[in-house]
Design a protein around this motif. Sequence first.
Motif, PDB file in Angstrom:
ATOM      1  N   VAL A  11     -11.487  15.082  15.523  1.00 59.54           N
ATOM      2  CA  VAL A  11     -10.445  15.785  14.769  1.00 59.54           C
ATOM      3  C   VAL A  11     -10.824  15.705  13.291  1.00 59.54           C
ATOM      4  O   VAL A  11     -10.592  14.688  12.639  1.00 59.54           O
ATOM      5  N   PRO A  12     -11.435  16.755  12.746  1.00 56.26           N
ATOM      6  CA  PRO A  12     -11.861  16.718  11.337  1.00 56.26           C
ATOM      7  C   PRO A  12     -10.715  16.991  10.372  1.00 56.26           C
ATOM      8  O   PRO A  12      -9.838  17.804  10.647  1.00 56.26           O
ATOM      9  N   TYR A  13     -10.742  16.280   9.238  1.00 53.17           N
ATOM     10  CA  TYR A  13      -9.762  16.486   8.176  1.00 53.17           C
ATOM     11  C   TYR A  13     -10.500  16.873   6.897  1.00 53.17           C
ATOM     12  O   TYR A  13     -11.719  16.757   6.805  1.00 53.17           O
ATOM     13  N   ALA A  36      -8.443  10.552   3.043  1.00 56.87           N
ATOM     14  CA  ALA A  36      -7.036  10.205   2.835  1.00 56.87           C
ATOM     15  C   ALA A  36      -6.109  10.861   3.856  1.00 56.87           C
ATOM     16  O   ALA A  36      -5.275  10.170   4.473  1.00 56.87           O
ATOM     17  N   PRO A  37      -6.224  12.171   4.099  1.00 54.31           N
ATOM     18  CA  PRO A  37      -5.350  12.756   5.127  1.00 54.31           C
ATOM     19  C   PRO A  37      -5.648  12.234   6.528  1.00 54.31           C
ATOM     20  O   PRO A  37      -4.745  12.136   7.365  1.00 54.31           O
ATOM     21  N   ASP A  65      -2.793  10.363   8.906  1.00 57.64           N
ATOM     22  CA  ASP A  65      -2.434  10.731  10.278  1.00 57.64           C
ATOM     23  C   ASP A  65      -2.682   9.590  11.256  1.00 57.64           C
ATOM     24  O   ASP A  65      -1.996   9.488  12.282  1.00 57.64           O
ATOM     25  N   LEU A  66      -3.670   8.733  10.967  1.00 56.76           N
ATOM     26  CA  LEU A  66      -3.848   7.548  11.807  1.00 56.76           C
ATOM     27  C   LEU A  66      -2.630   6.643  11.663  1.00 56.76           C
ATOM     28  O   LEU A  66      -2.081   6.152  12.662  1.00 56.76           O
ATOM     29  N   ILE A  67      -2.190   6.422  10.437  1.00 58.40           N
ATOM     30  CA  ILE A  67      -1.011   5.585  10.193  1.00 58.40           C
ATOM     31  C   ILE A  67       0.217   6.198  10.853  1.00 58.40           C
ATOM     32  O   ILE A  67       1.088   5.487  11.378  1.00 58.40           O
ATOM     33  N   GLU A  86     -13.495   4.058   8.743  1.00 56.44           N
ATOM     34  CA  GLU A  86     -13.302   4.160   7.301  1.00 56.44           C
ATOM     35  C   GLU A  86     -13.866   2.911   6.630  1.00 56.44           C
ATOM     36  O   GLU A  86     -14.038   1.870   7.284  1.00 56.44           O
ATOM     37  N   VAL A  87     -14.156   2.993   5.342  1.00 55.97           N
ATOM     38  CA  VAL A  87     -14.719   1.848   4.636  1.00 55.97           C
ATOM     39  C   VAL A  87     -13.685   0.729   4.561  1.00 55.97           C
ATOM     40  O   VAL A  87     -12.476   0.985   4.511  1.00 55.97           O
ATOM     41  N   VAL A  88     -14.175  -0.503   4.536  1.00 56.75           N
ATOM     42  CA  VAL A  88     -13.302  -1.680   4.581  1.00 56.75           C
ATOM     43  C   VAL A  88     -12.258  -1.654   3.475  1.00 56.75           C
ATOM     44  O   VAL A  88     -11.079  -1.957   3.707  1.00 56.75           O
ATOM     45  N   SER A  89     -12.672  -1.305   2.260  1.00 56.19           N
ATOM     46  CA  SER A  89     -11.747  -1.362   1.131  1.00 56.19           C
ATOM     47  C   SER A  89     -10.556  -0.438   1.305  1.00 56.19           C
ATOM     48  O   SER A  89      -9.482  -0.686   0.743  1.00 56.19           O
TER      49      SER A  89
END
Length: 262
Positions: A121-123, A127-128, A132-134, A143-146
């Motif tokens: 599912v590309p965004y 950030a978006p 949507d995961l949240i 995603e990167v750790v930070s």
Amino acid sequence: IVLENRTGAGGTVGALSVARAAPDGHTLLLGTTSTYVVAPFVHRPPPYDPTTAFEPVIVLSEGAMVLCTHPRTDLRTAAEVVAAARQRPEQLTLASAGAGSLPHVVGEVFAALAGVRLTHVPYRGGAPAMNDLIGGQVDLFFEVVSNVAQHAEAGRVVPLLTTGAARSPLLPSVPTATESGYAGLALASWTGLAAPAGTPQPVVETLNREANAALLSEEGQALLARLGIAAVGGDPAAMAARITRESAVYRRVIDARGITAG
């Protein structure tokens, strides 16, 4: 130093502007993993050959990526993700920052190693995808750790594994890909400095020396620590070897999985 952000096409617009610049050491590329070893291979035809278009200067920093999920999935380990993907082929959704982006390709590397198929599912950006995961609209995201640590601490997402060679100090309880049985996923998100091909070696050596000094400075170390990423440093040959090595890894998966930026 004048910073000029040239966005577009996964970083290839900026990379091409540097590749075509005068090789005098005054125009440099601050590129990422995507710029050097992913984006060239997800575009048809490849806009440049990363092994010949630039004079590598230095790998500046690197940080692990994290495979994370939403709490509602009840998935708590990478093994559970793989088992669920095998039971329900192509039903688990994998978010990314865009088709052909680093999170997309790393997700496909994971799927290839595990022998499963996920629904991509590309965004339009990370950030978006994270939003949507949240929100529980998608199941998985690299995603990167930070960018994950604060959400993990708040219980908004569940980190399952990190791609670094060692556990991240921001997520010390999360196992690495190697610990989870996926040594081929020990791939970091990194940044590097390069100059146009043909830049004189004395210029490259000067840039490398000054960049190494900045990385070792107290200010440089403190900045990277706050971001949860590690200084790398080293000589231009080390960066050239990394580009060659990782280009082969990513290109193999990109070709095998039919990944494109379109």
